[in-house]
Design a protein around this motif. Structure first.
Motif, PDB file in Angstrom:
ATOM      1  N   THR A 161       1.038 -15.783   1.936  1.00 19.78           N
ATOM      2  CA  THR A 161       0.284 -15.178   2.942  1.00 19.78           C
ATOM      3  C   THR A 161      -1.262 -15.316   2.686  1.00 19.78           C
ATOM      4  O   THR A 161      -2.112 -14.481   3.129  1.00 19.78           O
ATOM      5  N   ASN A 185      -3.018  -5.172  -0.234  1.00 19.86           N
ATOM      6  CA  ASN A 185      -1.757  -5.570  -0.001  1.00 19.86           C
ATOM      7  C   ASN A 185      -1.267  -4.783   1.152  1.00 19.86           C
ATOM      8  O   ASN A 185      -0.423  -5.505   2.059  1.00 19.86           O
ATOM      9  N   ARG A 191      -2.624  -6.353   4.177  1.00 22.80           N
ATOM     10  CA  ARG A 191      -1.966  -7.721   4.334  1.00 22.80           C
ATOM     11  C   ARG A 191      -0.505  -7.683   4.929  1.00 22.80           C
ATOM     12  O   ARG A 191      -0.099  -8.384   6.007  1.00 22.80           O
ATOM     13  N   TYR A 192       0.217  -6.953   4.151  1.00 19.95           N
ATOM     14  CA  TYR A 192       1.819  -6.834   4.437  1.00 19.95           C
ATOM     15  C   TYR A 192       2.357  -5.966   5.395  1.00 19.95           C
ATOM     16  O   TYR A 192       3.245  -6.052   5.936  1.00 19.95           O
ATOM     17  N   ARG A 235       5.727 -12.555  -5.290  1.00 22.90           N
ATOM     18  CA  ARG A 235       5.391 -12.105  -4.015  1.00 22.90           C
ATOM     19  C   ARG A 235       6.716 -11.867  -3.239  1.00 22.90           C
ATOM     20  O   ARG A 235       7.668 -12.418  -3.556  1.00 22.90           O
TER      21      ARG A 235
END
Length: 151
Positions: free
Chosen positions: A105, A53, A56-57, A99
């Motif tokens: 995503t 995570n 990704r974020y 999310r």
């Protein structure tokens, strides 16, 4: 902790979380010789999800995984320097099928953090979310430490 974190990184690299991740070189691990009382397989899945995570974020951010013992507890943190989470939204990210901003995503249905929290709680621990000083998000895990500091 070191072995569990490394297995989590290998799992991310192989796409075990559903996302083959470039940029694992952004992950900095500093867990020393910390030992936590936990199911290694469950903790590996939790860490893989949290690190995935963060990658990704916070795509342009370093991701730090740290651990240390404080008294009879072990504190593990996965911190990034990404956009963070708006005030008041911290608990919502642990809801099933949720999310952040419901952004698409890639793969996934928003169960990862809910399952991660459930795994940690099943091991007698807690999960918290805080702002990273200077910007970003830090997810903290607190688990029991072995009785002997020499373990």
């Amino acid at each position: 902790m070191e072995e569990t974190v490394q297995r989590a990184l290998v799992g991310i690299n192989r796409g075990a979380t559903g996302y083959a991740r470039d940029g694992l070189d952004r992950v900095k691990v500093d867990v020393g010789a910390t030992v936590a009382l936990a199911d290694a397989g469950l903790l590996e899945r939790v860490l893989a999800n949290l690190i995935d995570n963060a990658l990704r974020y916070a795509p342009n951010s370093p991701v730090r995984v740290t651990a240390g013992r404080i008294g009879d507890r072990v504190l593990i943190a996965v911190a990034d320097e990404g956009p963070g989470i708006p005030a008041g939204e911290q608990d919502r990210i642990f809801s099933p099928f949720q999310r952040l901003d419901d952004r698409n995503t890639g793969n996934g249905v928003g169960l990862g953090l809910s399952v991660a929290r459930g795994f940690v709680e099943a091991m007698g621990g807690t999960v918290t979310v805080d702002d990273t000083p200077g910007g970003g998000l830090t997810v903290g895990i607190e688990l029991a430490a072995p009785e002997s500091a020499n373990v």
